[in-house]
Design a protein around this motif. Structure first.
Motif, PDB file in Angstrom:
ATOM      1  N   THR A  61       0.800  -1.224   0.000  1.00 39.52           N
ATOM      2  CA  THR A  61       0.000   0.000   0.000  1.00 39.52           C
ATOM      3  C   THR A  61       0.835   1.278   0.000  1.00 39.52           C
ATOM      4  OG1 THR A  61      -1.781  -1.191   1.091  1.00 39.52           O
ATOM      5  CG2 THR A  61      -1.875   1.207   1.174  1.00 39.52           C
ATOM      6  N   PRO A  62       1.782   1.475   0.931  1.00 41.49           N
ATOM      7  CA  PRO A  62       2.536   2.741   0.880  1.00 41.49           C
ATOM      8  C   PRO A  62       3.445   2.848  -0.339  1.00 41.49           C
ATOM      9  CG  PRO A  62       3.368   1.348   2.643  1.00 41.49           C
ATOM     10  CD  PRO A  62       2.143   0.688   2.094  1.00 41.49           C
ATOM     11  N   GLN A  66       1.433   5.728  -2.158  1.00 42.47           N
ATOM     12  CA  GLN A  66       2.055   6.975  -1.720  1.00 42.47           C
ATOM     13  C   GLN A  66       3.311   7.318  -2.517  1.00 42.47           C
ATOM     14  OE1 GLN A  66       2.648   6.446   2.462  1.00 42.47           O
ATOM     15  NE2 GLN A  66       0.456   6.287   2.872  1.00 42.47           N
ATOM     16  N   MET A  67       4.153   6.329  -2.745  1.00 42.23           N
ATOM     17  CA  MET A  67       5.423   6.595  -3.429  1.00 42.23           C
ATOM     18  C   MET A  67       5.306   6.468  -4.953  1.00 42.23           C
ATOM     19  SD  MET A  67       7.236   7.337  -0.841  1.00 42.23           S
ATOM     20  CE  MET A  67       8.968   7.261  -1.174  1.00 42.23           C
ATOM     21  N   LYS A  68       4.182   5.943  -5.439  1.00 42.31           N
ATOM     22  CA  LYS A  68       3.927   5.783  -6.879  1.00 42.31           C
ATOM     23  C   LYS A  68       4.983   4.910  -7.553  1.00 42.31           C
ATOM     24  CE  LYS A  68       0.637   9.045  -6.959  1.00 42.31           C
ATOM     25  NZ  LYS A  68      -0.575   8.663  -6.330  1.00 42.31           N
ATOM     26  N   PHE A 100      13.314   0.345   2.056  1.00 43.77           N
ATOM     27  CA  PHE A 100      12.203  -0.032   2.927  1.00 43.77           C
ATOM     28  C   PHE A 100      11.981  -1.548   2.899  1.00 43.77           C
ATOM     29  CE2 PHE A 100       7.487  -0.795   2.475  1.00 43.77           C
ATOM     30  CZ  PHE A 100       7.209  -0.888   3.827  1.00 43.77           C
ATOM     31  N   VAL A 101      11.910  -2.121   1.701  1.00 45.94           N
ATOM     32  CA  VAL A 101      11.699  -3.568   1.571  1.00 45.94           C
ATOM     33  C   VAL A 101      12.902  -4.320   2.127  1.00 45.94           C
ATOM     34  CG1 VAL A 101      11.354  -5.453  -0.074  1.00 45.94           C
ATOM     35  CG2 VAL A 101      10.127  -3.300  -0.374  1.00 45.94           C
ATOM     36  N   VAL A 110       7.298  -3.687  10.001  1.00 45.69           N
ATOM     37  CA  VAL A 110       6.844  -2.818   8.914  1.00 45.69           C
ATOM     38  C   VAL A 110       6.724  -1.380   9.410  1.00 45.69           C
ATOM     39  CG1 VAL A 110       4.959  -2.335   7.312  1.00 45.69           C
ATOM     40  CG2 VAL A 110       5.653  -4.670   7.710  1.00 45.69           C
ATOM     41  N   ILE A 111       6.243  -1.197  10.618  1.00 52.47           N
ATOM     42  CA  ILE A 111       6.066   0.156  11.172  1.00 52.47           C
ATOM     43  C   ILE A 111       7.413   0.869  11.303  1.00 52.47           C
ATOM     44  CG2 ILE A 111       5.305   1.439  13.209  1.00 52.47           C
ATOM     45  CD1 ILE A 111       3.256  -0.867  13.628  1.00 52.47           C
TER      46      ILE A 111
END
Length: 185
Positions: A61-62, A66-68, A100-101, A110-111
């Motif tokens: 989702t993010p 959000q990051m496209k 991030f991944v 994840v948080i």
């Protein structure tokens, strides 16, 4: 003696009015000259495959909305693949999403890992205990136990005091935090 000074007539000519400076929006990644779609691949270790499946929507989702950035899981190659889209606002989003991944694959929640997407100065550093001090056998396991503390209390104390997140994975230590030059941070 004749005066050699010249008189200058200030003739007011028509004042030229310049148009306002143009304001250009930043170029999108696909608009840059010679720019092609960019890819990143993040390997999924065997022990993180099941946790990845459980929280896939929290990761997806993010990154996508959000990051496209396009994201998919390549089941055959066991890799998470990331790719820029035509509407990706910033080319650096691709590297942020890959970091991030990767942070999730190292063992961060994840948080905690999602903070990498939001903060520019956040980084992840990894090292082995053997890089600090050569230990073997019981001495190595005792050192790992002392870092964790009873029920993780020592690790949590270090995290709270240094404003970091720490993952202890066997003999490897992964630390996520902000690089700061002042002592106030």
């Amino acid at each position: 003696m004749a005066s050699s000074s010249m008189e200058v007539d200030n003739v007011l000519s028509e004042q030229k009015v310049l148009p306002p400076k143009p304001k250009f929006e930043p170029l999108k990644p696909h608009e840059m000259p010679g720019a092609a779609v960019q890819f990143r691949k993040v390997s999924v270790p065997p022990h993180r495959y099941t946790p990845l499946k459980k929280v896939w929507m929290d990761i997806y989702t993010p990154v996508f909305e959000q990051m496209k950035i396009d994201i998919r899981m390549n089941l055959k190659g066991r890799k998470v693949e990331l790719k820029t889209r035509h509407d990706t606002p910033d080319i650096s989003n691709l590297q942020k999403c890959a970091d991030f991944v990767h942070a999730f694959m190292l063992g961060f929640d994840v948080i905690d890992a999602i903070a990498i997407l939001r903060l520019d100065e956040l980084y992840v550093e990894s090292f082995e205990i053997k890089d600090v001090k050569t230990l073997r056998g019981d001495h190595l396991s005792r050192a790992i136990g002392r870092l964790s503390g009873k029920g993780g209390k020592t690790k949590f104390t270090i995290e709270n005091a240094s404003k970091t997140r720490i993952v202890i994975a066997d003999t490897k230590i992964h630390i996520s935090g902000i690089f700061c030059k002042h002592q106030d941070c």
